[in-house]
Write an enzyme that holds these catalytic residues in place. Structure first.
Site, PDB file in Angstrom:
ATOM      1  N   ARG A 189      71.473  20.548  46.554  1.00 35.64           N
ATOM      2  CA  ARG A 189      71.303  19.122  46.880  1.00 35.64           C
ATOM      3  C   ARG A 189      72.121  18.255  45.904  1.00 35.64           C
ATOM      4  NH1 ARG A 189      69.153  21.269  50.697  1.00 35.64           N
ATOM      5  NH2 ARG A 189      66.935  21.467  51.118  1.00 35.64           N
ATOM      6  N   LYS A 241      51.170  23.371  56.797  1.00 41.23           N
ATOM      7  CA  LYS A 241      52.471  22.696  56.795  1.00 41.23           C
ATOM      8  C   LYS A 241      53.364  23.473  57.755  1.00 41.23           C
ATOM      9  CE  LYS A 241      56.372  21.275  53.944  1.00 41.23           C
ATOM     10  NZ  LYS A 241      56.733  20.557  52.732  1.00 41.23           N
ATOM     11  N   GLU A 280      52.468  27.335  54.680  1.00 41.73           N
ATOM     12  CA  GLU A 280      53.666  26.864  55.374  1.00 41.73           C
ATOM     13  C   GLU A 280      54.440  28.007  56.039  1.00 41.73           C
ATOM     14  OE1 GLU A 280      56.660  24.984  52.927  1.00 41.73           O
ATOM     15  OE2 GLU A 280      57.855  24.403  54.652  1.00 41.73           O
ATOM     16  N   ARG A 303      63.737  16.677  52.543  1.00 39.76           N
ATOM     17  CA  ARG A 303      64.985  15.963  52.822  1.00 39.76           C
ATOM     18  C   ARG A 303      64.770  14.646  53.559  1.00 39.76           C
ATOM     19  NH1 ARG A 303      67.519  21.260  55.308  1.00 39.76           N
ATOM     20  NH2 ARG A 303      65.291  21.720  55.304  1.00 39.76           N
ATOM     21  N   SER A 321      60.502  18.688  57.380  1.00 43.37           N
ATOM     22  CA  SER A 321      61.542  18.080  58.213  1.00 43.37           C
ATOM     23  C   SER A 321      62.603  19.098  58.629  1.00 43.37           C
ATOM     24  CB  SER A 321      62.175  16.867  57.524  1.00 43.37           C
ATOM     25  OG  SER A 321      62.711  17.181  56.263  1.00 43.37           O
ATOM     26  N   GLY A 322      62.861  20.100  57.807  1.00 42.88           N
ATOM     27  CA  GLY A 322      63.632  21.269  58.233  1.00 42.88           C
ATOM     28  C   GLY A 322      65.070  21.042  58.671  1.00 42.88           C
ATOM     29  N   GLY A 323      65.656  19.894  58.333  1.00 43.43           N
ATOM     30  CA  GLY A 323      67.030  19.629  58.756  1.00 43.43           C
ATOM     31  C   GLY A 323      67.126  18.497  59.772  1.00 43.43           C
TER      32      GLY A 323
HETATM   33  P1  13P Z   1      62.229  19.716  54.205  1.00 46.55           P
HETATM   34  O1  13P Z   1      61.403  18.564  54.716  1.00 46.55           O
HETATM   35  O2  13P Z   1      63.520  19.285  53.576  1.00 46.55           O
HETATM   36  O3  13P Z   1      62.375  20.801  55.227  1.00 46.55           O
HETATM   37  O4  13P Z   1      61.425  20.352  52.985  1.00 46.55           O
HETATM   38  C1  13P Z   1      60.073  20.514  53.097  1.00 46.55           C
HETATM   39  C2  13P Z   1      59.647  21.705  52.368  1.00 46.55           C
HETATM   40  O5  13P Z   1      58.845  21.631  51.466  1.00 46.55           O
HETATM   41  C3  13P Z   1      60.169  22.999  52.778  1.00 46.55           C
HETATM   42  O6  13P Z   1      59.445  24.010  52.170  1.00 46.55           O
END
Ligand code: 13P
Length: 341
Positions: free
Chosen positions: A34, A220, A178, A293, A262-264
């Site tokens: 990042r 999550k 998650e 992100r 958010s995953g991208g």
């Molecule tokens: P993102 O929202 O960037 O996907 O990150 C969340 C997260 O904690 C992934 O493990």
């Protein structure tokens, strides 16, 4: 309050109305990526300065209930010597900690991963509790591709998630489980639905077998979206409907709450999807965000342009996204709110 009551109380507070989670638990490797993208060197001091900037945004606690930290951050102090955990407590933000040791290749299963980190976890959780953490995250990664994921991969990951969750609850920490079904690939939204449903069904079977208290657990999860390279055109409503159908079919109503990664997705997409789902309520569980992100992207860019001079501006970017997502947890987000800021 005994530890069980405290855990139930923490879980409810994490998904209190209008609030969500800030994910700033990037591992050393991920934060380097990042920082590289914005031309900042990933030193311990820069990582501290950046995360301190975010956590000290004025009144962030109005929208953010908790923040997930990486091990390093949980131990860091401001230049004046105040632990970042103290800074969070002053803001009314609950400290959380990423406790997995990353996703590693699953032996015998080409292209699939299993998350490691159970060895010694009981002792680490005790230490994290003593350092002030009240919830813990473990991320499993499910990849969609040709003939994958295998049931073996899903089972191995869900088994580890259940064992970690049990250890968390024993230590008085809320597990944030998650299972991330990745957006990478060219699969369509129907495939994403199928794999996410199978993953969540498997997960809740394992949680049940390990006597996990669902009232003290946060899920999550990823949203049901087409693969990044699928070219499939779907609307905000399509994603919201598919994701809600998937969750309704798999997640018990007693669970404390669900938050999304958010995953991208872009910042706006992530907010729009969450908002659309909350407009489709009433829902059996609080539905909120735990974005990395999608909360940080703009803030990171602004901060990186002038790390010493843009602190307030970067904080404003974060506060704006936090407020937009807070509105989305109530189904009250709209483009006017987005552009008024
Ligand atoms: P993102 O929202 O960037 O996907 O990150 C969340 C997260 O904690 C992934 O493990």
């Amino acid at each position: 309050m005994d530890k069980l009551d405290q855990m139930l109380h923490t879980a409810a507070a994490m998904v209190a109305p209008g609030k969500g989670i800030l994910a700033i638990d990037e591992s050393t490797g991920t934060i380097k990526k990042r920082f590289d993208s914005v031309g900042i060197e990933s030193t311990e001091e820069n990582r501290r300065d950046y995360r301190q900037t975010l956590l000290s945004a004025p009144n962030l606690g109005d929208y953010i209930s908790g923040a997930i930290l990486f091990d390093e951050t949980l131990r860091q102090k401001t230049p004046e010597g105040k632990p970042l955990v103290e800074l969070m407590k002053e803001q009314g933000i609950i400290p959380g900690i990423k406790v997995d040791k990353g996703a590693h290749p699953l032996a015998g299963f080409e292209g699939e991963k299993v998350t490691e980190g159970l060895d010694g976890l009981r002792d680490r959780l005790q230490e994290y509790y003593d350092l002030g953490a009240r919830f813990a995250k473990w991320r499993a990664v499910i990849t969609i591709g040709e003939n994958i994921p295998s049931q073996t991969c899903i089972d191995a990951n869900c088994h580890a998630l259940a064992r970690y969750a049990a250890l968390c609850q024993e230590a008085g920490l809320v597990p944030m489980v998650e299972p991330e079904v990745l957006m990478d690939g060219d699969h369509d939204i129907e495939t994403a639905y199928e794999i996410t449903e199978l993953t969540l069904k498997t997960l809740f079977n394992h949680l049940y077998e390990h006597n996990i208290i669902l009232e003290g657990t946060i899920l999550k999860t990823s949203m049901v979206v087409p693969g990044k390279d699928s070219g499939q055109d779907v609307s905000v409503e399509d994603v919201a409907e598919a994701t809600l159908a998937c969750l309704s079919n798999t997640v018990p109503a007693t669970l404390a709450g669900i938050v999304f990664l958010s995953g991208g997705q872009s910042e706006i997409e992530a907010t729009e999807h969450l908002n659309a789902m909350n407009q489709m309520g009433p829902l059996p569980w609080p539905l909120s965000f735990s974005y990395g992100r999608a909360l940080q992207e703009s803030a990171l860019k602004v901060w990186a342009a002038n790390p010493k001079g843009n602190i307030t501006k970067a904080q404003q970017e974060l506060l704006h996204r936090a407020r937009m997502n807070s509105l989305a947890t109530k189904g009250e987000y709209n483009l006017k709110a987005e552009s008024d800021a």
